[in-house]
Write a protein that holds these residues in place. Structure first.
Motif, mmCIF file in Angstrom:
data_model
loop_
_atom_site.group_PDB
_atom_site.id
_atom_site.type_symbol
_atom_site.label_atom_id
_atom_site.label_comp_id
_atom_site.label_asym_id
_atom_site.label_seq_id
_atom_site.Cartn_x
_atom_site.Cartn_y
_atom_site.Cartn_z
ATOM 1 N N THR A 632 -1.190 -8.472 1.927
ATOM 2 C CA THR A 632 -0.001 -7.753 2.317
ATOM 3 C C THR A 632 0.770 -7.468 0.820
ATOM 4 O OG1 THR A 632 0.294 -9.068 4.229
ATOM 5 C CG2 THR A 632 2.372 -7.915 3.781
ATOM 6 N N VAL A 633 1.092 -6.219 1.038
ATOM 7 C CA VAL A 633 1.832 -5.523 -0.354
ATOM 8 C C VAL A 633 3.319 -6.274 -0.294
ATOM 9 C CG1 VAL A 633 2.266 -3.430 -1.622
ATOM 10 C CG2 VAL A 633 0.370 -3.621 -0.325
ATOM 11 N N PRO A 634 3.911 -6.677 -1.406
ATOM 12 C CA PRO A 634 4.921 -7.129 -1.771
ATOM 13 C C PRO A 634 6.093 -5.853 -1.770
ATOM 14 C CG PRO A 634 3.895 -7.749 -3.607
ATOM 15 C CD PRO A 634 2.928 -7.021 -2.703
ATOM 16 N N ASP A 635 7.433 -6.236 -1.517
ATOM 17 C CA ASP A 635 8.251 -5.083 -1.881
ATOM 18 C C ASP A 635 8.670 -5.482 -3.346
ATOM 19 O OD1 ASP A 635 10.377 -3.186 -1.984
ATOM 20 O OD2 ASP A 635 11.616 -4.382 -0.454
ATOM 21 N N ASP A 670 11.087 2.661 -9.026
ATOM 22 C CA ASP A 670 11.920 3.308 -7.909
ATOM 23 C C ASP A 670 11.197 3.281 -6.847
ATOM 24 O OD1 ASP A 670 13.995 5.312 -7.617
ATOM 25 O OD2 ASP A 670 12.196 6.706 -7.165
ATOM 26 N N ASP A 671 9.876 3.656 -6.761
ATOM 27 C CA ASP A 671 9.228 3.622 -5.577
ATOM 28 C C ASP A 671 7.690 2.748 -5.773
ATOM 29 O OD1 ASP A 671 8.724 3.831 -2.764
ATOM 30 O OD2 ASP A 671 9.006 5.880 -2.913
ATOM 31 N N GLN A 672 7.170 2.549 -4.616
ATOM 32 C CA GLN A 672 5.748 2.057 -4.643
ATOM 33 C C GLN A 672 4.744 2.426 -3.758
ATOM 34 O OE1 GLN A 672 7.268 -1.988 -3.283
ATOM 35 N NE2 GLN A 672 5.091 -1.979 -2.496
ATOM 36 N N TYR A 673 3.579 2.729 -3.930
ATOM 37 C CA TYR A 673 2.483 2.804 -3.079
ATOM 38 C C TYR A 673 1.405 2.016 -3.191
ATOM 39 C CZ TYR A 673 -0.628 5.168 0.085
ATOM 40 O OH TYR A 673 -1.703 5.589 0.958
ATOM 41 N N PRO A 674 0.820 1.230 -2.175
ATOM 42 C CA PRO A 674 1.299 1.437 -0.540
ATOM 43 C C PRO A 674 2.577 0.659 -0.528
ATOM 44 C CG PRO A 674 -0.853 0.444 -0.845
ATOM 45 C CD PRO A 674 -0.300 0.600 -2.126
ATOM 46 N N LYS A 675 3.422 1.135 0.621
ATOM 47 C CA LYS A 675 4.622 0.574 1.079
ATOM 48 C C LYS A 675 4.581 -0.936 1.136
ATOM 49 C CE LYS A 675 6.681 4.509 0.779
ATOM 50 N NZ LYS A 675 7.521 5.163 -0.076
ATOM 51 N N PRO A 676 5.765 -1.635 1.094
ATOM 52 C CA PRO A 676 5.919 -2.951 1.354
ATOM 53 C C PRO A 676 5.515 -3.330 2.823
ATOM 54 C CG PRO A 676 7.865 -2.253 0.217
ATOM 55 C CD PRO A 676 7.133 -1.084 0.716
ATOM 56 N N GLY A 677 4.803 -4.377 2.664
ATOM 57 C CA GLY A 677 4.070 -5.037 4.316
ATOM 58 C C GLY A 677 2.807 -4.085 4.322
ATOM 59 N N GLU A 678 2.324 -3.094 3.901
ATOM 60 C CA GLU A 678 0.813 -2.498 4.278
ATOM 61 C C GLU A 678 0.140 -3.702 3.706
ATOM 62 O OE1 GLU A 678 0.963 -0.190 6.024
ATOM 63 O OE2 GLU A 678 3.100 0.549 5.679
ATOM 64 N N LEU A 679 -1.097 -3.412 4.184
ATOM 65 C CA LEU A 679 -2.261 -4.319 4.007
ATOM 66 C C LEU A 679 -3.217 -3.399 3.006
ATOM 67 C CD1 LEU A 679 -3.247 -5.469 7.726
ATOM 68 C CD2 LEU A 679 -2.290 -7.186 5.751
ATOM 69 N N LEU A 680 -3.378 -4.268 1.952
ATOM 70 C CA LEU A 680 -4.451 -3.383 0.984
ATOM 71 C C LEU A 680 -5.555 -4.591 0.616
ATOM 72 C CD1 LEU A 680 -4.113 -1.175 -0.841
ATOM 73 C CD2 LEU A 680 -3.085 -2.366 -2.495
ATOM 74 N N PRO A 681 -6.868 -4.098 0.398
ATOM 75 C CA PRO A 681 -7.862 -4.960 0.023
ATOM 76 C C PRO A 681 -7.525 -5.674 -1.082
ATOM 77 C CG PRO A 681 -8.825 -2.593 0.541
ATOM 78 C CD PRO A 681 -7.143 -2.512 0.395
ATOM 79 N N LYS A 682 -8.308 -6.923 -1.230
ATOM 80 C CA LYS A 682 -8.039 -7.633 -2.646
ATOM 81 C C LYS A 682 -8.598 -6.893 -3.671
ATOM 82 C CE LYS A 682 -7.973 -12.021 -0.430
ATOM 83 N NZ LYS A 682 -8.963 -13.260 -0.023
ATOM 84 N N ASP A 683 -7.764 -6.763 -4.788
ATOM 85 C CA ASP A 683 -8.146 -6.095 -6.083
ATOM 86 C C ASP A 683 -7.791 -4.711 -5.857
ATOM 87 O OD1 ASP A 683 -9.222 -8.447 -7.423
ATOM 88 O OD2 ASP A 683 -11.170 -8.090 -6.417
ATOM 89 N N GLY A 684 -7.188 -4.343 -4.768
ATOM 90 C CA GLY A 684 -6.727 -3.155 -4.487
ATOM 91 C C GLY A 684 -5.512 -2.843 -5.549
ATOM 92 N N THR A 685 -5.164 -1.638 -5.736
ATOM 93 C CA THR A 685 -4.295 -1.027 -6.610
ATOM 94 C C THR A 685 -3.097 -0.797 -5.953
ATOM 95 O OG1 THR A 685 -5.912 -0.201 -8.217
ATOM 96 C CG2 THR A 685 -3.789 0.407 -8.842
ATOM 97 N N VAL A 686 -1.896 -1.093 -6.524
ATOM 98 C CA VAL A 686 -0.347 -0.803 -6.182
ATOM 99 C C VAL A 686 0.215 0.089 -7.161
ATOM 100 C CG1 VAL A 686 1.847 -1.350 -5.525
ATOM 101 C CG2 VAL A 686 -0.001 -2.926 -4.904
ATOM 102 N N PHE A 687 0.648 1.328 -6.651
ATOM 103 C CA PHE A 687 1.232 2.315 -7.903
ATOM 104 C C PHE A 687 2.567 1.916 -7.726
ATOM 105 C CE2 PHE A 687 -2.849 4.381 -7.100
ATOM 106 C CZ PHE A 687 -3.237 4.805 -8.232
ATOM 107 N N LEU A 688 3.082 2.126 -9.046
ATOM 108 C CA LEU A 688 4.366 1.728 -9.094
ATOM 109 C C LEU A 688 5.102 2.970 -9.877
ATOM 110 C CD1 LEU A 688 4.234 -2.132 -10.809
ATOM 111 C CD2 LEU A 688 4.633 -1.333 -8.471
ATOM 112 N N TYR A 689 6.135 3.650 -9.271
ATOM 113 C CA TYR A 689 6.676 4.760 -9.627
ATOM 114 C C TYR A 689 7.912 4.649 -10.401
ATOM 115 C CZ TYR A 689 3.133 6.609 -6.478
ATOM 116 O OH TYR A 689 2.073 6.908 -5.816
#
Lengths: 690, 153
Positions: A632-635, A670-689
């Protein structure tokens, strides 16, 4: 004798004095008038005579000369038709461009007396620079002993305007601009081997550009007009206008999106395997339509003589002209249609299909693999030798890619029957695909093949087929046993989209029964779900396939270490809509078809099945497995970049700062992708804007 | 009387005979001859002015009915020529712009820009929304995808 007061007036002839007309002045004036009249009349007489001479005596000469000078016969180039993908997206288009001509005798700057000087080196260099040419090359052209020399074509409007302004500013003469139509491939190297390219005169040189040249090439128009010295139409001049007829558009079976996925996949495979070349074809088994066809290395048809790879381009520049021609022909050649390769174990599908159709075996028939098989005096080894497969059913034998089982099946059918099936599957003839230069399989002659030839052919060695032959043959299994003629073109349409000619799917023949086709498809599905082709499985989809690894024959020897890894796959197996063939030629490192071509097939299947809107069906087991591998992607919003990065790393996720380079500072997220609470595969990448 | 005077006298007689006739009776003066006494047309200044006016008028008429239409036609032709050139230039400009638009309309180009410049990523395969025959029609499809793409689980 005098009249009036006898005084002469100042005006002489105007002699109306005291109400009396001065007759003396009148006489003199009359004389002068007569003289003037006589002079004018003489002049007119001379002129009339001259006009009469010109218009009557020398009429022919002057008429011809005038006609030659005033009449301008301008060719109106026809637009070559566009090549469109199946969704009418333009892959090749034509647009107006310009040709630059030079008159060597007049090329240069004129002085005050109008005398032309030879173009200086400075002028030649400057013009070459504007045209993007080598100055020496231009110099050799403009010094030729010819009336008119073409120095450049496909010149853009911007360059043309620049040259014209420059020539006018300096007063350079002898440069002429002519309208032209040039070919553009908006997506560069995209589908280059399918589209082909055109030659300098705008005619098809290779690929579909050549095959459908008669449709694509229009008929040039003509504009015969009376013009002034500047080429402008003169008033009262006659003109004839023969309108040009633009070429027709060719609509392909290629789907731009699928082609993109294939090109991306083969590019990834080429990068991972460092293979000499990677080829990929996607076909619709129901219609024989080629949805995608691509290979690496490719070339840009906008500049077909220059390899994309800078190292290759440098190498090519060192070749002799003859060698360069050979290099180009090789580069433009489409090996998926024209060349053969050793299919290896993928060919076992043909052997199994023939055996099942002949009822010499069943999918569940038990076999035993001892690791070797004796054919006459020759012992043929299974690829697993010395660790044999031992007991296995036919289905498992295909999954194991067991050579001895295939030999046994071929022997049960016999040479004649087996060769008959090769004929039926279209292996011994051309597929008649609408592409120039189609090659055909290299099959051992039946007279000389013997039992050994039969044995090796049964597992895909000692036979070479074209990729298009193999994918067509295997596609028949996904089409209820009906072999379809492969096609690259759906229709010919005019500029308004009206269909001029349509090419409909053509059934070549029923190769095997529906039952046999179904049985082989089940075996193929087993290969991907439970055996050697598992690497290509995609969760939620039923995929069938077969991998192959064939040693390459090089200088008469199979023991060079060079192999061709390949995989052919089909999906969805409940109603096959796509067949994928991926061939990895001379991969480095791990060389099995499953490990070289398998990942590429999986990538293509994943993207293409989604693109054609095949909904995945997940089992509970698959869903659970998928969910367990997600985090689960954190905020992370309003956090410092360093804190957010630390949190993500702790959760088993990666991060990327956007825009690129932002990570240099500890910015506020300022923002992120995926959004908080989304499920992302392990080792997946979160974009920090930022 | 000198011979010359005699010849002049004879001449006068001849003229008189011609005028009066052999019977010396005065012949009625023909109407036309009565009006002949006017000076020559080219000489009289008034006539000259008239002639000049006529010539000028004639010239003006020639200009109006001859030269001006020709000049006008040439001028129109010149405008047509320029318009043809302008249209051709605009068409080339349009084609050039179309090519530029198409150059950046390919999937490969859009994808690379989206990923490299905008930081966009592909959703995981499980996050896709598939349209089926049973799918509900929605007004704001983009919003629908946004709301539902992440609610697969």
């Amino acid at each position: 004798m005098s009249y009036g007061n006898g005084k002469r007036t100042k005006r002489g002839a105007a002699a109306w004095i005291g109400g009396q007309f001065n007759k003396d002045a009148d006489v003199r004036t009359q004389g002068r008038l007569i003289f003037v009249f006589a002079v004018v009349a003489c002049c007119f007489a001379v002129l009339i005579c001259r006009i009469g001479w010109i218009s009557v005596v020398e009429n022919g000469t002057y008429a011809v000369e005038a006609a030659e000078r005033q009449t301008k016969d301008v060719m109106i180039p026809a637009h070559r038709g566009s090549i469109l993908d199946r969704n009418m997206k333009e892959l090749a288009i034509s647009a107006v461009s310009y040709r630059i001509w030079v008159r060597p005798a007049e090329f240069g700057v004129s002085n005050k007396n109008g005398v032309k000087s030879v173009a200086t080196e400075e002028i030649v260099v400057s013009l070459a620079d504007k045209l993007g040419m080598d100055a020496e090359e231009l110099r050799s052209l403009v010094t030729q002993d010819k009336q008119r020399v073409r120095v450049a074509r496909d010149v853009s409007k911007e360059v043309k305007d620049e040259i014209r302004a420059w020539a006018n500013e300096i007063g350079i003469g002898g440069i002429e601009v002519e309208d032209d139509v040039s070919r553009h491939y908006p997506y560069g190297a995209f589908a280059a081997h399918v589209l082909g390219s055109v030659n300098d005169d705008g005619y098809g040189r290779s690929g579909l550009e050549m095959k459908y040249d008669q449709y694509l090439t229009g008929i040039a128009g003509r504009w015969i007009k009376k013009t002034d010295r500047y080429g402008d139409i003169i008033a009262y001049g006659t003109e004839k206008h023969y309108e040009e007829k633009n070429g027709l558009n060719v609509v392909l079976t290629i789907d731009e999106a699928i082609q993109h996925y294939v090109e991306k996949a083969i590019s990834n495979v080429a990068e991972v395997t460092s293979a000499k070349r990677v080829m990929g074809i996607v076909m619709d088994p129901r219609t024989g339509e080629i949805l995608a066809m691509g290979m690496t290395p490719d070339y840009d048809p906008n500049d077909p003589r220059t390899p994309i790879d800078p190292l290759e381009a440098e190498y090519m520049s060192t070749l002799t002209p003859e060698q360069q021609v050979e290099y180009w022909n090789k580069m433009w050649r489409n090996p998926m249609v024209s060349d053969v390769y050793d299919p290896g174990s993928t060919f076992k599908l043909i052997t199994v299909s023939a055996a099942l159709e002949e009822r010499v075996t069943t999918p569940t028939e038990p076999f035993y693999c001892s690791g070797t098989y004796q054919v006459g005096k020759t012992t043929i080894r299974c690829w697993r030798y010395p660790d044999p497969h031992k007991d296995e059913t036919l289905t498992q034998a295909v999954g194991n890619s067991c050579n001895p089982v295939m030999i046994q099946l071929a022997q049960r059918m016999g040479l004649d029957t087996y060769y008959d099936y090769l004929e039926r599957f279209g292996i011994r003839s051309k597929t008649e695909i609408d592409y120039p230069g189609e090659g055909t399989a290299l099959v051992q002659p039946k007279d000389t093949a013997g039992q050994l030839g039969l044995a090796t052919t049964s597992f895909g060695q000692g036979i070479s087929v074209t990729p298009i032959q193999l994918i067509s043959a295997v596609s028949a299994l996904g089409n209820n046993g009906k072999l379809m003629q492969p096609r690259l073109v759906k229709a010919i349409v005019d500029k308004d989209g009206n269909v001029v000619e349509e090419f409909k799917p053509r059934v070549v023949r029923q190769v095997v029964s529906e039952q046999t086709a179904e049985e082989v498809m089940k075996i193929m599905e087993f290969v991907v779900s439970d055996s050697g082709g598992k690497i290509a499985s995609v969760p939620g989809y039923r995929i069938g396939g077969k991998t192959g690894t064939a040693e390459k024959l090089d200088n008469g020897s199979y023991k060079t270490g060079k192999v061709t890894g390949s995989m052919i796959a089909m999906a969805p197996m409940e109603d096959p809509q796509i067949v994928v063939l991926l061939i990895v030629d001379e991969p480095q490192g791990v060389k099995y078809g499953s490990t070289t071509a398998g990942p590429g097939v999986k990538e293509i299947m994943t993207n293409v099945l989604r693109h054609i809107n095949i909904t995945p069906v997940y089992t509970q087991e698959t869903l659970a497995k998928m969910q367990s591998s997600y985090v689960t992607v954190p905020d992370l919003r309003a956090m410092n970049f360093s804190d957010a990065a630390g949190l993500l790393m702790g959760s088993g996720l990666n991060y990327t700062a956007s825009p690129e380079g932002s990570e240099a500072e500890d910015f506020m997220v300022d923002d992120q992708y995926p959004k908080p609470g989304e499920l992302l595969p392990k080792d997946g990448t979160v974009f920090l804007y930022r | 009387m000198t011979p010359a005077a005699e010849r002049r006298t004879e001449y006068r007689y001849e003229k008189r005979n011609a005028y009066y006739g052999m019977d010396m009776a005065a012949k009625p003066k023909p109407e036309r001859e009565q009006r002949v006494s006017r000076p020559a047309a080219g000489v009289n200044p008034y006539v000259k002015i008239n002639l000049l006016i006529i010539l000028v008028l004639g010239g003006v008429m020639a200009v109006i009915f001859g030269i001006m239409p020709a000049n006008y036609e040439a001028s129109v032709q010149q405008e047509i020529n320029q318009t043809i050139k302008d249209i051709a230039a605009v068409n080339v400009e349009i084609e050039s712009l179309e090519i530029q638009v198409k150059n950046v309309s390919g999937i490969s180009y859009i994808e690379s820009r989206a990923i490299e410049e905008l930081g966009m990523i592909y959703p995981a395969p499980e996050q896709f929304v598939f349209i089926t025959n049973n799918s509900v029609r929605v007004n704001d499809f983009a919003q629908y995808i946004k709301e539902n793409a992440y609610e697969l689980w």
